[in-house]
Write an enzyme that holds these catalytic residues in place. Structure first.
Site, mmCIF file in Angstrom:
data_model
loop_
_atom_site.group_PDB
_atom_site.id
_atom_site.type_symbol
_atom_site.label_atom_id
_atom_site.label_comp_id
_atom_site.label_asym_id
_atom_site.label_seq_id
_atom_site.Cartn_x
_atom_site.Cartn_y
_atom_site.Cartn_z
ATOM 1 N N ASP A 350 0.844 -1.185 0.000
ATOM 2 C CA ASP A 350 0.000 0.000 0.000
ATOM 3 C C ASP A 350 0.881 1.236 0.000
ATOM 4 O OD1 ASP A 350 -2.339 -1.398 -0.047
ATOM 5 O OD2 ASP A 350 -2.732 -1.247 2.096
ATOM 6 N N LYS A 372 -2.972 3.960 -5.524
ATOM 7 C CA LYS A 372 -4.186 4.503 -4.919
ATOM 8 C C LYS A 372 -4.039 5.994 -4.651
ATOM 9 C CE LYS A 372 -5.773 0.273 -2.633
ATOM 10 N NZ LYS A 372 -6.201 -0.336 -1.358
ATOM 11 N N MET A 487 -9.249 7.504 8.949
ATOM 12 C CA MET A 487 -9.751 8.013 7.660
ATOM 13 C C MET A 487 -10.797 9.101 7.868
ATOM 14 S SD MET A 487 -10.026 4.372 5.616
ATOM 15 C CE MET A 487 -11.076 3.660 6.876
#
Length: 595
Positions: A350, A372, A487
């Protein structure tokens, strides 16, 4: 109020092209000042009597025509007559190299200050209005260090150590990424406004206010609070800034070693993967396709080996390991995850996995970093799925899906396991390794005891953003509860509003939920356990304002509850405080063991 003893300098980079710099003196320092001015594109003028003994470096530059020598004593009106015509003859800066004991130094300094001309006097900070930094230069990259006159030659030592820690070719990478940025801007403007309009904008330097890249060009500011703002399906402007946003994310998240290795071929591969936006298409229509090309983009990969020469014989299907890399510091990896990293054929990481962890990957192992960014998460996730299946199921390799924190805590780990099972990977060929989650580590490193008798008896881990960017149902207030929101910082204003007021859901308000008081203590923790960890301590009423003022340093999370002040006493009158740095794991270096 800042006092004289704790005041620091306002560091700035000046465009000195075609400026006139006056240099007083003929010693080696005068030669150095002339050289520095020339490198900055300025035109140095030396003032010294004809009988003065010139340093050989000065004599050489004068002979080459690089430095103009006025063979005379300094006169006050030199400051106002030897400069450029467009500024009425005023010089742009003055360098006095004779030192503070020369009475002329103090006199020139006073004249310059009276006329607001920048002046630098060697070894006399009190006579200067600006000072020069100890500078490392690598192409367009410049790194300057100053001790504000207190460190003698210590600034040079620090500068050398900082420069030595950087990967080679970083300046070339800065230039290449700058060219990529300009190319993306130009191509996107042609696509969105037409060639004629884009050409006019390029010639005049006049761009639309919604280009979304102006802040990206300012080196003095940190990432904005909206840096990781989600791009939703109904965001009509997303196509305009998607490629610039992607480039900003790459510069923020990718390891410096990987950025320094970017080549022209890498740039072309990126542009092929992210086509020019079309003004008539929907916001998300040009996101990278779900199926990756047979040959992965070189910008996503490092190392050239595809399989370890030490690997044992493989079963028909290899192994997929979902491993948590912890909050950031490499010492917080579990031994199981470290073993997996060492034995992998392919690592799919990631973007939030920090470079200190990726540095543990053997050079022989291929590494791909997720593409991403806000608005492309689903497509990038499918690319990783396809790459993992191709390597493990079809080639019998060991694949490590390296995820930050813990794979099963807001890391899509459960979804990935379900996907791999549904696509032919036997359950016994999928392994999930836990990781230390920032939801619990970040509070600890910020000095917030998530639970503490008489303060908090429960911890609630929440997400601030639901699927496709929708806001999840907010939790209710309980005095003895510590809530940790992952988040959430990119939509902090909305989250605070949801916590402190009754929100409408599907036509009705949640009137029964207990609201959080706006004076509830909270803390923002960013880059937990990394060297640049930052903690912002405030309350719910001021946290959005604090993040807007301080900028963003992702990844980060929000802690809310009385526990935030269990070991911390806020200063009266201050809306928030900021704490920089992390020293939580090197304490044993200070311990002297007995002989």
């Amino acid at each position: 109020m800042t006092t004289e003893t704790d005041a620091t300098s306002l560091l700035a980079a000046f465009n000195c092209r075609d400026n006139i710099h006056l240099v007083i003196g003929t010693n080696p320092l005068a030669a150095s000042r002339c050289g520095q001015s020339l490198k900055a594109g300025a035109r140095p003028i030396l003032i010294a009597p004809e009988t003065a003994e010139l340093h050989y470096g000065l004599a050489k530059r004068i002979e080459a025509g690089e430095v103009t020598w006025h063979k005379k004593e300094f006169h006050d009106n030199d400051l106002l007559t030897l400069g450029r015509e467009e500024v009425d003859g005023v010089v742009d800066a003055v360098f006095v190299t004779s030192g503070p004991r020369d009475p002329l130094s103090s006199h020139i300094s006073s004249l310059c200050k009276r006329n607001r001309i920048p002046v630098n006097v060697v070894d006399a900070p009190h006579l200067c209005t600006f000072s020069l930094l100890s500078t490392h230069t690598d192409g367009p990259l410049q790194i300057g260090v100053t001790t504000n006159g207190r460190g003698c030659k210590l600034a040079s030592r620090i500068r050398r150590d900082v420069a030595a820690s950087l990967p080679p070719n970083l300046g070339v990478a800065c230039a290449r990424l700058g060219q990529l940025r300009r190319r993306i801007q130009q191509e996107d403007r042609v696509a969105l406004t037409g060639a004629a309009s884009a050409q006019t904008q390029a010639e005049t330097g006049s761009y639309d206010a919604d280009d979304g890249d102006h802040e990206d060009a300012d080196d003095s500011v940190d990432q904005s609070a909206s840096f990781n703002r989600l791009v939703t399906e109904d965001d009509a402007d997303a196509a305009k800034t998607r490629r610039i946003r992607w480039l900003s994310q790459v510069c923020e998240y990718w390891p410096l070693k990987r950025l320094a290795a970017i080549s022209d071929e890498d740039v072309e591969a990126v542009l092929r993967s992210y086509p020019t936006p079309d003004a008539h298409d929907s916001a998300l229509s040009h996101i990278a396709p779900a199926s990756p090309s047979p040959h992965p983009s070189p910008l996503l990969s490092s190392s050239s080996a595809s399989a370890s020469p030490f690997s044992p014989s493989r079963p028909k299907c290899g192994l997929i390991i979902l491993a948590g890399s912890g909050p950031g510091h490499p010492d917080l990896l579990t031994r199981a995850t470290h073993k997996a990293i060492q034995s992998a054929d392919l690592i799919l990481a990631d973007k939030l996995v920090p470079s200190a962890v990726l540095d543990l990957v053997p050079r022989r192992t291929q590494v791909r970093i997720a593409r991403k960014f806000p608005g492309n998460a689903d497509a990038a996730q499918e690319e990783l799925h396809a790459a993992a299946l191709a390597a493990a199921r079809d080639q019998g390799q060991v694949v490590v899906r390296l995820k930050q924190g813990d794979p099963f805590l807001y890391g899509r780990g459960g979804e990935e396991v379900a996907y791999f099972r549904a696509n032919g990977v036997p359950a016994d060929r999928i392994v999930v390794l836990p990781g230390l989650t920032s939801a619990l580590c970040a509070p600890l490193f910020a000095g917030v005891p998530a639970t503490m008798r008489d303060v908090a008896d429960q911890v609630l881990v929440c997400t601030g953003t639901g699927k496709k960017g929708r806001a999840p149902d907010p939790p209710g207030y309980r005095a003895a509860r510590t809530a940790v929101f992952l988040m959430a910082l990119h939509r902090i204003e909305g989250l605070v509003e949801e916590l402190t007021s009754h929100v409408e859901r599907e036509g009705h308000k949640d009137e029964e939920r207990v609201l959080w008081p706006r004076d509830t203590p909270c803390a923002v923790v960013e880059r937990a356990s990394c060297p640049d960890q930052r903690v912002i301590r405030t309350t719910l009423g001021f946290v959005a304002q604090a993040i807007e003022a301080e900028g963003s340093r992702p990844p980060g999370l929000l802690i809310v509850g009385r526990a935030c002040e269990a070991l911390f006493t806020p200063e009266k009158g201050r809306m928030w405080t900021v704490e920089e740095g992390f020293r939580g794991l090197d304490v044993w270096e200070e311990v002297v063991l007995p002989a």
